[in-house]
Design an enzyme around this catalytic site. Structure first.
Site, PDB file in Angstrom:
ATOM      1  CG  ASP A  80      -2.287   0.390   0.983  1.00  0.00           C
ATOM      2  OD1 ASP A  80      -2.472   1.485   0.443  1.00  0.00           O
ATOM      3  OD2 ASP A  80      -3.200  -0.376   1.318  1.00  0.00           O
ATOM      4  CD  GLU A 136      -8.939   4.470  -1.638  1.00  0.00           C
ATOM      5  OE1 GLU A 136      -9.858   4.032  -0.951  1.00  0.00           O
ATOM      6  OE2 GLU A 136      -7.993   5.130  -1.166  1.00  0.00           O
TER       7      GLU A 136
HETATM    8  C1  NOJ Z   1      -8.255   5.062   1.927  1.00  0.00           C
HETATM    9  C2  NOJ Z   1      -7.961   3.880   2.783  1.00  0.00           C
HETATM   10  O1  NOJ Z   1      -8.442   2.737   2.157  1.00  0.00           O
HETATM   11  C3  NOJ Z   1      -8.594   4.155   4.117  1.00  0.00           C
HETATM   12  O2  NOJ Z   1      -8.579   3.028   4.951  1.00  0.00           O
HETATM   13  C4  NOJ Z   1      -7.886   5.321   4.749  1.00  0.00           C
HETATM   14  O3  NOJ Z   1      -8.545   5.680   5.946  1.00  0.00           O
HETATM   15  C5  NOJ Z   1      -7.872   6.533   3.826  1.00  0.00           C
HETATM   16  N1  NOJ Z   1      -7.573   6.190   2.466  1.00  0.00           N
HETATM   17  C6  NOJ Z   1      -6.837   7.516   4.276  1.00  0.00           C
HETATM   18  O4  NOJ Z   1      -5.564   7.017   4.035  1.00  0.00           O
END
Ligand code: NOJ
Length: 553
Positions: free
Chosen positions: A99, A256
């Site tokens: 990640d 994402e």
């Molecule tokens: C997306 C992540 O999937 C989530 O878990 C997180 O709280 C936010 N981004 C901030 O990094």
């Protein structure tokens, strides 16, 4: 470096490390725990793991707040443990993607500590710092963030504020500063040189911000989003990361996104632009809410679900690659969602039908830990049983604001991210085989029937259905490359589609009906059955029956 695009044939399993397996019995999952379960992943058949953050972090947002990008959070293990895990994965033919959380750091990162304690710090400009209004009494503008409330936090009693789109412990990095981009490139190369195979890039579509920092017309949620989603330099920054890092490794990236249109999706994953390989688009997971805000409940309709998935299937055909998913660590469990049944005899059949409906679409499927055994939401009784910072913030907001409370009501618990974060259920013992001590977040007793031990013993379990689906993906190129076509799109109970490649056609029929219904496909006799969740075939489709067929023309 030649990119082999291996991700196109991958099936990716997401591990949320604090909830997967506890190797040292402290109640928290860890890397040795993951290593001990790699044979399980091999048995399932996945060939890549996405590991949620394991970096050093104060864990205000469970690791999405990083204080050191080059080290491992101690309770999860050491760098040596990490290298061993990577090696053990590779030995089993499993790749690893990390990640990458670079929209923001933790407020405990050395850069940030220096930036706010010293106006002349070389790191001051690593973050987004602006003067407040009214001599610092008010924030610079009215933007609101993802966990509710203002995106600005005042720096001590000065007149300045820093920007944070998530918690105040997650200050946003200033990507306008070339030094920040140099740092990110170095971080990428550090992990790629160690042998990792790519990255899932956290909220990557937020890294570029419009620089006016002006207030926007007030809105209920995400005020200012036009300034921080798909910002003006996003593509330039992504391209820079590609050219300076990804280009030199046979790696993959999945970004994402947030509220991302089809046009923007294409612009991010168009292979000729060399930015990202895939993105997570949430249009189909937002099917049961309004405006992409999960707290605004909307009744699930299969037709809408199909339509949204189909839009990206058609839209990206030969223009980019889809990611396919139902769950992750931010989404509630799919069991009992998307028209499936949470408990009782039809529950597993419905989970299989849902699984088949997404697994044979065009793109790379992701499985979130526990999804393959049908883990359910815990439905805790009290707010004290929940841990997530997002839920706590929203809950406090509801306590303070009657209107918000009225709007969201009990739904706040249904959509809590903790639903997906309970300890992975390896067996039905007291601590579900996750640990010998109480896990940091334990599911409820009435859900222990969904566990790995039982699933492995039952050849009809959801686990083996996933395994069979993975096998099929390996065997039939039509599943990887075939053109998607949605059939009977207005049918409210059936999700039926074909995938076509040269002279081969895959036909996927998934019923979401609770009773027997007629199958509208006329020429089934031309097809050969590859997979189904019912043993004998009959003319009528039984409740939640799914069938996957192939024919060669
Ligand atoms: C997306 C992540 O999937 C989530 O878990 C997180 O709280 C936010 N981004 C901030 O990094």
């Amino acid at each position: 470096m030649n990119h082999t695009n291996w991700y196109k044939t991958a099936v990716i399993y997401q591990i949320y490390p604090r909830s997967f397996c506890d190797g040292n019995n402290d109640g928290l999952g860890d890397i040795p725990g993951i290593i001990s379960k790699l044979d399980y992943l091999k048995e399932l058949g996945v060939n890549c793991v996405w590991l949620s953050p394991v970096y050093d972090s104060p864990q205000k947002d469970n690791g999405y707040d990083i204080s050191n990008y080059r080290d491992i959070y101690k309770p999860f293990g050491t760098l040596d443990d990490f290298k061993l895990m990577l090696n053990e994965m590779h030995k089993r033919g499993i790749r690893l993607i990390m990640d990458l959380v670079v929209n923001h750091t933790s407020d405990q990162h050395e850069w940030f500590k220096s930036a706010i304690s010293d106006k002349n710090s070389p790191y001051r400009d690593y973050y987004i710092i602006r003067k407040g209004k009214k001599n610092g009494k008010k924030p610079p503008n009215n933007w609101s963030g993802f966990f509710g409330g203002s995106t600005w936090e005042r720096i001590g009693d000065t007149d300045e504020y820093y920007l944070h789109l998530f918690t105040k412990e997650q200050p946003d990095l200033n990507w306008e500063n070339p030094k920040v981009r140099d740092e990110v490139v170095d971080i990428l190369r550090y992990w790629l040189d160690m042998g990792v195979d790519g990255f899932r890039c956290d909220v990557i579509t937020l890294i570029s911000k419009k620089q006016d920092f002006k207030s926007r017309f007030p809105t209920l949620a995400l005020c200012g989003k036009d300034a921080y989603i798909m910002g003006p330099k996003l593509h330039t920054y992504l391209k820079e990361l590609y050219d300076r890092a990804y280009a030199d490794y046979d790696c993959m990236t999945v970004g994402e996104s947030v509220l991302c249109s089809l046009k923007d999706t294409i612009s991010l994953v168009d292979p000729s632009r060399k930015e990202l390989d895939m993105i997570f688009n949430f249009s189909h997971t937002d099917v049961d809410n309004y405006l992409g805000v999960k707290y605004f409940y909307r009744k699930f309709k299969l037709k809408r679900f199909k339509k949204r998935l189909a839009k990206y299937q058609y839209g990206l055909y030969q223009k980019g690659w889809n990611s396919l998913f139902l769950e992750n660590h931010d989404q509630r469990r799919s069991t009992g969602r998307y028209g499936t049944i949470e408990r009782g005899p039809l529950s597993i059949e419905s989970a299989k039908s849902l699984a088949a409906s997404y697994f044979f679409l065009q793109g790379t499927p992701f499985i979130y830990q526990g999804q393959e055994i049908g883990m359910r939401n815990p439905s805790f009784k009290s707010i004290d049983d929940y841990q997530d910072v997002e839920l706590k913030n929203m809950y406090n907001m509801c306590q303070k604001n009657g209107f918000v409370r009225f709007l969201i009501g009990k739904h706040i618990f249904d959509v809590s991210r903790d639903n997906a974060r309970t300890a992975m259920q390896w067996d039905s013992s007291k601590y579900v085989g996750f640990s010998k001590v109480k896990p940091w977040l334990l599911g409820t007793d009435d859900n222990k029937d969904r566990n790995v031990e039982d699933a492995l013993k039952d050849k009809d379990s959801l686990f083996y259905f996933y395994k069979d689906m993975i096998e099929l993906r390996k065997k039939y190129p039509v599943i990887i490359e075939g053109k998607f076509d949605l059939l009977f799109k207005s049918n409210p109970n059936l999700f039926i589609y074909t995938r076509t490649l040269n002279n081969e056609q895959l036909l996927v029929i998934c019923s979401f009906a609770k009773k027997e219904i007629k199958c509208p496909v006329k020429d089934l006799f031309n097809y050969e059955l590859l997979l189904s969740n019912y043993k004998e075939q009959q003319d009528l489709l039984r409740p939640f029956e799914c069938r996957v067929y192939i024919k060669s023309r």
